[in-house]
Structures are given as C-alpha cells and as structure tokens.
Scaffold this active site. Structure first.
Site, PDB file in Angstrom:
ATOM      1  N   LYS B 197      81.493 -38.622  12.532  1.00 31.58           N
ATOM      2  CA  LYS B 197      82.476 -38.568  11.448  1.00 31.58           C
ATOM      3  C   LYS B 197      83.587 -39.592  11.681  1.00 31.58           C
ATOM      4  O   LYS B 197      84.337 -39.479  12.650  1.00 31.58           O
ATOM      5  CB  LYS B 197      83.107 -37.181  11.328  1.00 31.58           C
ATOM      6  CG  LYS B 197      84.004 -37.079  10.094  1.00 31.58           C
ATOM      7  CD  LYS B 197      84.922 -35.880  10.122  1.00 31.58           C
ATOM      8  CE  LYS B 197      86.267 -36.174  10.726  1.00 31.58           C
ATOM      9  NZ  LYS B 197      87.150 -37.027   9.908  1.00 31.58           N
ATOM     10  N   GLU B 271      88.789 -38.714  24.577  1.00 31.61           N
ATOM     11  CA  GLU B 271      89.591 -39.899  24.840  1.00 31.61           C
ATOM     12  C   GLU B 271      90.825 -39.753  23.971  1.00 31.61           C
ATOM     13  O   GLU B 271      90.749 -39.888  22.757  1.00 31.61           O
ATOM     14  CB  GLU B 271      88.769 -41.154  24.516  1.00 31.61           C
ATOM     15  CG  GLU B 271      89.215 -42.371  25.282  1.00 31.61           C
ATOM     16  CD  GLU B 271      90.305 -43.117  24.573  1.00 31.61           C
ATOM     17  OE1 GLU B 271      91.480 -42.744  24.805  1.00 31.61           O
ATOM     18  OE2 GLU B 271      90.001 -44.011  23.793  1.00 31.61           O
ATOM     19  N   CYS B 305      95.680 -46.319  21.662  1.00 35.47           N
ATOM     20  CA  CYS B 305      95.957 -45.198  22.563  1.00 35.47           C
ATOM     21  C   CYS B 305      96.477 -45.688  23.907  1.00 35.47           C
ATOM     22  O   CYS B 305      97.242 -45.006  24.564  1.00 35.47           O
ATOM     23  CB  CYS B 305      94.714 -44.339  22.745  1.00 35.47           C
ATOM     24  SG  CYS B 305      93.251 -45.317  23.055  1.00 35.47           S
ATOM     25  N   GLU B 402     104.057 -39.923  22.292  1.00 37.35           N
ATOM     26  CA  GLU B 402     103.299 -41.057  21.770  1.00 37.35           C
ATOM     27  C   GLU B 402     103.708 -41.315  20.320  1.00 37.35           C
ATOM     28  O   GLU B 402     103.648 -40.422  19.485  1.00 37.35           O
ATOM     29  CB  GLU B 402     101.803 -40.744  21.844  1.00 37.35           C
ATOM     30  CG  GLU B 402     100.934 -41.912  21.424  1.00 37.35           C
ATOM     31  CD  GLU B 402      99.443 -41.615  21.597  1.00 37.35           C
ATOM     32  OE1 GLU B 402      99.025 -40.478  21.331  1.00 37.35           O
ATOM     33  OE2 GLU B 402      98.710 -42.551  21.965  1.00 37.35           O
TER      34      GLU B 402
END
Lengths: 307, 492, 293
Positions: B197, B271, B305, B402
């Site tokens: 997906k 991840e 990331c 983040e």
C-alpha cells in the site's frame, strides 16, 4: 596599496589553512553542473562571459603581426552580431605588450602580461622583478605572475609569500594576478593554501593555471579558490578576483563557472573587474552559441574568424 | 582599501543574473484519469466504489483519482498473493525469480524520465532529485536484489533459507517509488509474494510500477497494489493470512502496528522516525560540512526520516558555520518541483505544511532566533522556506520531536563527550553525521553514536548495497544490502 | 556428635553484589517429592529497577571491551563452573535430576560457554560486511550490541537454560537482567557466584529470582531495556510482552530451542541482540580513473 593593507592584516600560519574534502567538492560541483541555464539567462550569461575573457596568446612563435590580429579580434568579436561586448583583456608575453597596447588604443580593453619567468617561474627573484618592471614599463595594465611551485611544495611558504609581495610592489598601478599552477600543486588542500598565501601577500586576482600544464582550470579547483576568496573577503573586507585559465573552451563550461561564482562569492563578482576567463578558443564557441540562439541553426566554425 | 570599497559599491548596483525557468517537459508522461486497484494481475474497481484525489502539491491541482481499498479488497489481494505464493512463486527457482527482477530494473531505467516527472508532480520533490536520486536508486535496488535470488544460501552460512509467504507492505510518501523498490525487491528475491500500500498522497508511481511489473510478465498475484488511507493499511496489518509486515513511516504508527501483531506469528520490520544529529568539529572541512548540512536537512524538503535535523557545531567555528549556512540558504532555489533548477520543492501536503508551520510557531514562541532563507516563494502550492532555529535548547520541542520539514535546529558544543551525550539524548537512533579531519575522532564517534547509519564527512548518501535502518525507536530490521534479506526469510 | 551443616542463603545478584530482595519477600519452591528446596527471594519490580540501573551502567564498559578480552572472560566462566561441578551436581539432583542427567547438563553448560567464548571475536567477521557502493565512499556494516537485554529464562534446565540464553547475549557485548526459572532457581544464584568470581564485571549479568507473571509487566514496559529474550512457556506472556514492548520498541526474541540440543547454540543467537551499524566515508582518489582533477 594592497601591500599596505596587508601589513595591517593578521597573517595566518599557512601551515594550518582549512582542509578540503575532495569528494565533497566533487559532489558540490556536480550539483552546480546540473544547473539548467536556458533562454534569456543563457544569452545574458554568454555575453557576460565574452566580456570576461582574457584573450590569450602565449606561444614562443608569437609575432607582432599575430598579436595585432588578436587585438583586432578582441575589439571585433563578430561584427555580424549587433551589440556584442568586447573581451576584457588581451594577454601576451612582456615582449608583445607594446604592440598590444598600441593596437588596442583607447578601446578600453586591458593589456595583461605574463611575467616572472612564465610559465615555470624557475628564475632568481631579481630577474622576476626585472621581468615584471619591464612589462609594466611597456604599458601592461595587469601582470600575471607564477608562484614558485617548487618552493611551495617544499613547504617554504614564507618564500612564496615574500616573492608575491615583492612582485606586487613592482607592479605599481598594474593589477596583479597570481597563477598558482594548480596542476602542479596536485591536492585541493594545496590549492586552498596557495590561494591564501597569494591573497594575503597582495594578489588582486588569483588564477588557476598557465595553460601549459594539465589539468588546468577544473571546476573543482575554481570552486576551492572561490571559497578561499569568499572567506578572505568575509575576514578582511577585501575583494579578490578569480581567473580560471586553461581548459575552458566551451560556452557551457563557462556558464557553469558563472553559476558557480553566483552561488559561492555572489553576484558582486559577476563582472570583469572580478572574474576573468583565461582562454583562447572560448570566445568563438560562445559566438557560435549566440548565433545559434539567434537563428535556431547549429553553427560551423568556418563562419567565425579564428583570430 | 578605500578603492576596494568603492569598487564593491559600484559592483552592488549592477543587476543580478537570474536563471530563466527551466521546466522539465511533461508531454511524454502517460497518466490515467482514474486508477483502480492492482489485484491478481488485473485492474479492479474498489468494492466500495470510492475514490480519492491525488493532488499536485506544487500547484494544488488534481492529477488523478485513486481507488480507496477496504477490507474486502485487501482480503482479495491477500488471497491472490497466497494463491500466487502456493502455486507459482514458491515453486519457481531463484534463478527465474531473479530474471523477473532484472527485467523490472531494466524497464525502470528505460522509463526513468517518466517516473521522475510523475514522482515530482505527485509528491512535490524537485525533479533534480527524482531524476538523479529516487528513480536510479529504485532501479538499482531491483538490480541488486535480482542477483541475490539464486544465491541466498551464501547470505546465511550454515542455514537453510525459506520464504515467509505473503508480505504486507506499507510505505510512506517521502520516497514513494524508492520505498516501493526497497520493499518489493528483497521480498520477491527471497520468494515472497506481496500486498503493498502506497501512501494516500503519493500513490501514482507505485501504480505506474504495477503497470510496469504487469508488463514485465510477473505472474498474477505475486505483486498486488492496494491504494488507500490508514484504514487500508490496518486491514493489511490485521489480515490473518499475512506472514510479514514491513512498514516505513512514523514511530507512532509503527508502535500501533507492533501492538496489533503481538501474539501473532507475523514477522515485522519497522523503519520509523528520526532526529539525527549532524556534528561539525572545528577541524572539519568547513565548506564541505556546510554542504553536508544543507544536503542533510533540505534534501527532499526535509521529508527524510534520516534528515540531519539537529546540527551541533563546535563553538570555535560556530559563527563561521552559521554565517556560511545562512549564505547558502539564500542561494537555494525554492519553487516549481518540475523546474530543473529547483533545490527545494513543495511540501508534500497541506496537512504536513500545517504541521511544520506549527513547529516554527512553537520555535518563535520559545524565543529562539529564527532565520528564514531570503529565497523567492511561489504564490501557489504548499511551500516552506528553509529555516534555521538558532540558540535552541536541548529541551526544546523542536530539538526533541521529528518535524519532517526543512527546519534545522542549531546547537553548539565544546567537547567530544558533551556532543556524544547530546546526540544520543533522544529516543531515536536512525542516523548521524560527523565532520572532522581526524580519523581516530571519527571512529570514536561512530562507535559511540547510537544510530544505524553514520555518515562521516558526508550525509544522506544511499546505495542498494548499503543496509539502512535504526536503533531504538527508529525501528528494527535493515533495508538494503545483505542484511536487508534477513527481513524476508526464515532460517532453519 | 554429628556436625550441623551450614545452609546456603539464596540471595539475588545485582551489580556484582548479592543483596536480598528489597521487598523482604520469599517463596519456597518444592521438588517433585514435595521437599522444600530453599527459601528463595521473591524479587519485586524495585529489584528489577535496580538491576536495570546496574546493567545500564555496566553496558558502555562491557561493550567497549576488546572482543578478545570478552572472549577470555567468558572462557573464565567455564573454568570457574568446572571447579564448582560438585555444587551444581548437588543442586540439580536436589531439584529432581538424576545424577546422569545432572552431569550431562553441567558438561553441556561448560562446553556451551567455551563454544561462545570462541565466538566473542568471530561473529563480527561472519555478520559484518564491506559494501561496495557506487559512489566514491568506503562503506561498511558492523555489529554493535543492542544494549540492556532482559531475559526470562526457561522453566526447565536450571543451569543450561541460563547458560544458553545469557551467554550469547553477553558474548555480543550486551548486559543482562535475567529472571531465573521460578520452579528450579537453585543453580541461578550459584551460577551468579561463578560469574562474580570469573572477571565478569559487576552489572554485566544481573539475576533475579521470583514470579514471572508478577515481573512480566515491568520487563515489558521498562523504557531502559532495549531487547527481551523470552524463553518462558506461556504464549500469553509472550503476547503481553510484545504489546508492552511497543513503548520503546524493544526487540523481542522468542527463545524456543531445546537447551539440551546442539541446535540451541549458534552465532545467530548472538546476532539476535546486535544492531547493524553502517558507516560511510569519502574516498579521495587522486589520479584515479574517474577523477577529473
């Protein structure tokens, strides 16, 4: 004047100049070379580049006749194309300065002369000084000296510094370009160190190469020197010019050099007062590209005078 | 001196030389108005009949409608994958599987420009990056893992290697095609079948990849692409016949997934997020370090990331580095993702732009010194100026969380021990950068920084042979390289 | 008159010391014939907390030891264990093993420790890689220990269960907080005495005794435990640990191997508690074929 300024400067210890990571420089240069310069910016950039050329002949077989032809070309790059700028200067050996000066008259085009036992620089200092004074007396507006690469590589940075300072004094009103001959310095760390020595010793311009040694003005070397100029300016407020010389024969590479100037030292350097190309065949390639932009047709060298 | 100043003043008056627009052509791109689900080798309508628009964040215009898969669609896809696994893919030799992957790699290369343009249209990233980074890396990833398919016994000495079965894969919107490649290539090489997906804002290149995989003749059901939102992803995670869940995305969702599959035999790799430190020492090659900082945080608008989002500069060079950094920020081109000169493209979605702005607002309220690039901004689309947050405290929200945008916090440090402590003082552990000219210092730091990827005197480099993945809350498992195979096999 | 024997007090092992449980609680496991083994500490969550603190502070030093040195220390454990055979024999038999079974378990335990002693400076070479990236960089992936690892030891195998789970984890440079078998706890504390006298720094291995169900939640939710090795028997407990572990994304490994079998030792059990760290550095190639300078 610059030498008096340099006395006020804090002269750094040239053994400890900033280090350069070559792979990082290559990546940065690759980024700059991926810039796409199209349409108006391309035409504008190419005209600017033409106006920054030091049209050069530095051959043992040069004659006054050849130099006169070059000087005519310098003023009439391509008469079929309206409103073209002239080149910045004509660059010759000291023996040809007088001829060039006369041929260029009051065109505004400068005469630059190589000196200091160009290209090797392997001569005693008094001869280098005489060589320089001769060129200046003959009317040279600019002096392109070479550094003593052997002394530099042997670690005698003071020798190199003092020699440049002495030549600077001998130049009087002429602007001094200091040729590092980067192809013989080998590493970018050395290029950076030699750039700093030259600037602190009073160079008005720093220049990559004589054109006699390969590699010459690679983008990596020019980038390293531009960053040294930028740091020197940030520290001292003194602008120093940049002249890549040797190996720039295509307009695309010239444009990438200009983009590099814009993105490193900034727009203030986009002027022939502060940036020059030392080149012999670049002008014609630019002219061909300009005519191509104008007509849409790809050009042939047969339609552009070689000198 | 006086003369120089005069010359400088004169020089400043001249007009600047600006680059003309250089947009990449979109004429060769083939896009449908509406995309269905790719299940069992066919394009099928979603059971619900629902579609959602995919928006170009560079101009806020709709590109195409994309099917929204629900539980029934996911079930169909998993069944197709199971059937393909049992009947075809698990029976095929590694050598033959590998040939399909080689073929996919080659076909991506052939159609590289089309993929790059769609990636930039759909996701907002600069064409320079999608052309020079995302698409070539995606092709190379397939090429690398293709070669592993018939050599797996060499990867795990003394062990027999078996596939897991059906892999459910959920990928993020920051590197849509590349993440699809990172997930699909090793899974197929090791003999698994796939239900994947893409993220809802960036489905198009995954769907184009499905077209390509179909064209490559990969047997029906081996790769199934279901598009949709988080609910679609949840159906994949919770489906009882999925053997493996591979997820790249936020740490919060990663934790939800881990919780959801607890008590099942599903294997997982996650991840997740990061807040990576980029550390500049006094003896660093400063100009290259500045480039590394820029590449570390402004690459892909900071939607990375492993972005080097926390800058640590040793005090002796802090002023110099910050000055150079500001100068560099001012020379970045921000704007049309399809312009070949664009350095910083569009923020992926309005939602993400709001998130980033919220953080910048917090930074301002905290009283930090904020520097924004002086670059020109486009009038339409979702854009955010490259931003520095200076003199920020370790305890600031901007240092702790983040942001996933072009926002860099800048802190200074004095000693090696201090910077190691600060760099490790985070729940994340994805990546770190170290800039110094001294080899022994590099190895001291690379040893002590708790992160899965250490870039020494470089940043944000990726390669199919190089394992990628984090420590701590940045997830577990590796993608890329030999270590990337482990995620998709059971060893006996 | 017959001499009165001195009974051993079974305490717990934290930070290289043998405290009693801070809770003051105990339990008395019985063997198959209904005979009480000893009074065993019923460790509390605070004991676990203290053990994790000890393990965390020991981690840096242990991880940074030279691999060869770790190898020698692990080997030293085997030497010490060999010297204490009689005590383990007695405890194993007291817990219900026959003499033959007990001897086999002790021999296997010693040999297994020697096996892992040999791996301490070798697994890196098996699992690390040099990665030939396309750009001008040197790139390698090396193993690093995950950190503080919680171990729920197997119910069976009072000694071999501890050895099979703990030793590969510390061989890889991690530190351990272990909950020993609830019903067969005697060897655990004697094993801790072996560890304490064999150059293993305090805090590298911490051993608690007590109730799995009671401590499970705290193993799972503790934010400073990086990974868990679950060798218990309960699927429910494993599921619970998996759910709790999402708090800080612990790596969870289910140790299912039969400890008496050779298949329960392998370098892959070391790799289970390793993180892969990949490092990049530019390579300058002056004069190289791709160089333009």
């Amino acid at each position: 004047m610059k030498s008096s300024a340099s006395k006020k400067l804090n002269i750094p210890d040239f053994r400890f100049t900033p280090t350069i990571d070559k792979v990082g420089v290559e990546e940065r240069v690759a980024r700059i070379q991926s810039r796409s310069i199209k349409k108006e910016s391309k035409v504008e950039g190419m005209k600017m580049a033409l106006n920054m050329i030091d049209l050069t002949t530095l051959e043992g077989k040069d004659t006054p006749g050849k130099v006169k032809q070059l000087c005519y070309k310098a003023q009439h790059l391509h008469d079929h194309y309206p409103d073209l700028p002239t080149v910045a200067a004509v660059c010759v050996y000291p023996s040809m300065v007088k001829t060039a000066k006369k041929a260029l008259g009051n065109s505004g085009i400068k005469v630059a002369s190589v000196s200091t036992a160009f290209p090797s620089g392997q001569a005693p200092r008094n001869i280098k000084l005489d060589d320089t004074k001769f060129a200046v007396d003959q009317g040279a507006d600019e002096i392109d000296m070479v550094i003593s690469r052997g002394e530099f590589l042997a670690g005698n940075y003071d020798f190199v510094f003092d020699e440049i300072a002495a030549i600077k004094e001998a130049c009087g009103q002429a602007r001094l370009k200091v040729i590092l001959e980067t192809g013989e310095l080998v590493t970018l760390d050395n290029v950076r160190r030699a750039s700093e020595i030259a600037m602190y010793a009073g160079a008005d311009f720093i220049k990559t190469s004589t054109g006699k040694i390969q590699p010459a003005a690679t983008m990596q070397v020019t980038y390293t020197m531009l960053m040294a100029i930028k740091d020197y300016y940030d520290k001292t407020g003194i602008m120093v010019g940049m002249k890549p010389a040797g190996g720039i024969s295509k307009s695309k590479l010239a444009l990438h050099n200009l983009i590099m100037v814009k993105e490193t030292v900034g727009d203030d350097w986009l002027d022939n007062e502060w940036f020059r190309f030392g080149a012999s065949s670049l002008a014609n390639d630019i002219l061909m590209q300009l005519v191509k932009q104008q007509t849409g047709a790809y050009q042939s060298g047969d339609y552009f005078s070689i000198d | 001196m006086a003369k120089n100043k005069q010359q400088k003043a004169k020089a400043s008056k001249k007009k600047t030389w600006d680059l003309s627009p250089a947009p990449e052509s979109t004429s060769h791109v083939q896009l449908k108005k509406k995309y269905e689900l790719y299940i069992d080798g066919k394009w099928v309508k979603p059971t619900s009949g629902k579609y959602f628009p995919s928006i170009n964040p560079g101009n806020e215009e709709k590109i195409a409608d994309v099917a929204h898969a629900d539980a029934k669609d996911v079930d169909k896809a998993v069944k197709a994958a199971r059937k393909a696994y049992d009947n075809v893919w698990s029976k095929m030799s590694g050598k033959e599987r590998g040939k399909y992957l080689f073929r996919i790699a080659r076909m991506i290369q052939e159609r590289a420009r089309e993929f790059a343009v769609i990636e930039s249209m759909d996701g907002g990233k600069p064409i320079r990056e999608s052309r020079d980074v995302d698409v070539p890396l995606a092709a190379n990833h397939f090429f690398y893992y293709a070669g592993w398919a018939d050599k797996l016994e060499f990867a795990f000495p003394n062990r027999k290697v078996e596939a897991l079965g059906v892999a459910g894969q959920i990928i993020p919107w920051n590197f849509p095609l590349l993440m699809a490649a990172w997930k699909i290539a090793p899974a197929l090489a090791t003999g698994n079948t796939i239900v994947i997906k893409p993220a809802e804002t960036t489905s198009l290149t995954a769907l184009k990849l499905a077209e390509l995989i179909h064209e490559a003749g990969v047997p029906p059901g081996v790769v199934n692409v279901v598009t949709g939102f988080g609910d679609t992803g949840a159906e994949i995670v919770n489906h009882p016949d999925v053997n493996k869940v591979a997820f790249t995305g936020s740490t919060n969702v990663g934790k939800l997934i881990q919780n959801a599959i607890a008590g099942t035999k599903k294997k997982s790799t996650l991840e997740l997020g990061g807040k990576s430190a980029n550390i500049i020492f006094e003896d660093a090659p400063i100009d290259q370090a500045v480039e590394g900082i820029v590449n570390g945080i402004f690459f892909n608008q900071g939607h990375v990331c492993c972005a080097g989002s926390r800058l640590f500069v040793q005090e002796g060079v802090a002023d110099q580095v910050i000055k150079k950094l500001k100068n560099r920020l001012d020379h970045l081109y921000i704007g049309d993702p399809l312009d070949k000169n664009t350095d910083v493209g569009a923020i992926n979605s309005k939602e993400q732009l709001d998130t980033i702005r919220k953080y910048i607002e917090i930074g301002k309220n905290e009283g930090n010194d904020i520097y924004e690039s002086s670059c020109n901004m486009p009038s339409k689309g979702y854009f955010c100026k490259p931003t520095l947050v200076l003199n920020v405290a370790q305890s600031s929200k901007l240092v702790q969380e983040e942001i996933f945008g072009p926002v860099l916090t800048v802190q200074t440090f004095r000693t090696v021990d201090e910077v190691i402590q600060k760099a490790n003082n985070t729940p994340y552990g994805l990546a770190a950068g170290v800039w110094t000219d001294k080899g022994s210092k590099i190895f001291n730091l690379t040893g002590k920084l708790r992160a899965g990827v250490i870039w020494a005197n470089t940043y944000n480099r990726f390669d199919p042979v190089s394992p990628f993945g984090g420590y701590k809350e940045s997830g577990f498992g590796r993608e890329g390289g030999l270590h990337g195979l482990e995620a998709y096999v059971k060893l006996a | 008159m017959e001499r009165l024997g001195i009974l051993k007090t079974y305490k717990i092992y934290i930070g290289g010391k043998f405290p009693r449980t801070e809770s003051g609680r105990y339990y008395s496991p019985k063997n198959a014939s209904g005979e009480a083994l000893a009074n065993i500490c019923l460790s509390s969550r605070k004991d676990l907390r203290n053990a994790v603190v000890a393990a965390r502070s020991a981690f840096g030093g242990w991880a940074e030891r030279a691999a060869f040195n770790r190898s020698q220390i692990v080997y030293r454990i085997a030497e010490m264990l060999e010297g204490r055979r009689a005590q383990f024999l007695e405890e194993l038999m007291k817990q219900g093993s026959t003499k033959q079974q007990a001897e086999k378990e002790i021999n296997l335990s010693i040999d297994r420790i020697v096996y892992y002693a040999g791996w301490c400076d070798k697994y890196q070479q098996i699992f690390s890689t040099v990665n030939p990236v396309s750009s001008s960089h040197f790139n390698f992936s090396a193993m690093e220990p995950t950190g503080v690892v919680g171990v729920i030891a197997p119910e069976e195998g009072s000694l071999i269960g501890l050895v099979s789970t703990i030793i590969p984890i510390i061989a890889g440079g991690n530190t351990v907080v272990c909950l020993a078998s609830e019903k067969l706890p005697l060897c655990a504390i004697t094993f801790a005495e072996v560890l304490q006298t064999s150059d293993v720094p305090g805090g590298v291995v911490n051993i608690l005794t007590g109730n799995e169900k009671e401590l499970l939640e705290h193993f799972g939710s503790h934010m400073d435990i990086n990974a868990l090795c679950y060798a218990g028997a309960s699927e429910d407990h494993l599921t619970q640990l998996n759910k709790l572990s999402t708090g800080n994304l612990k790596r969870i490994r289910n140790f299912e191997a039969n400890c008496m079998d050779e298949s329960s030792q392998s370098p892959y059990f070391i790799q289970d508690y390793q993180e892969v760290k990949t490092t990049w550095h530019p390579i300058e190639n002056i004069g190289g074929s791709t160089s333009t300078y």
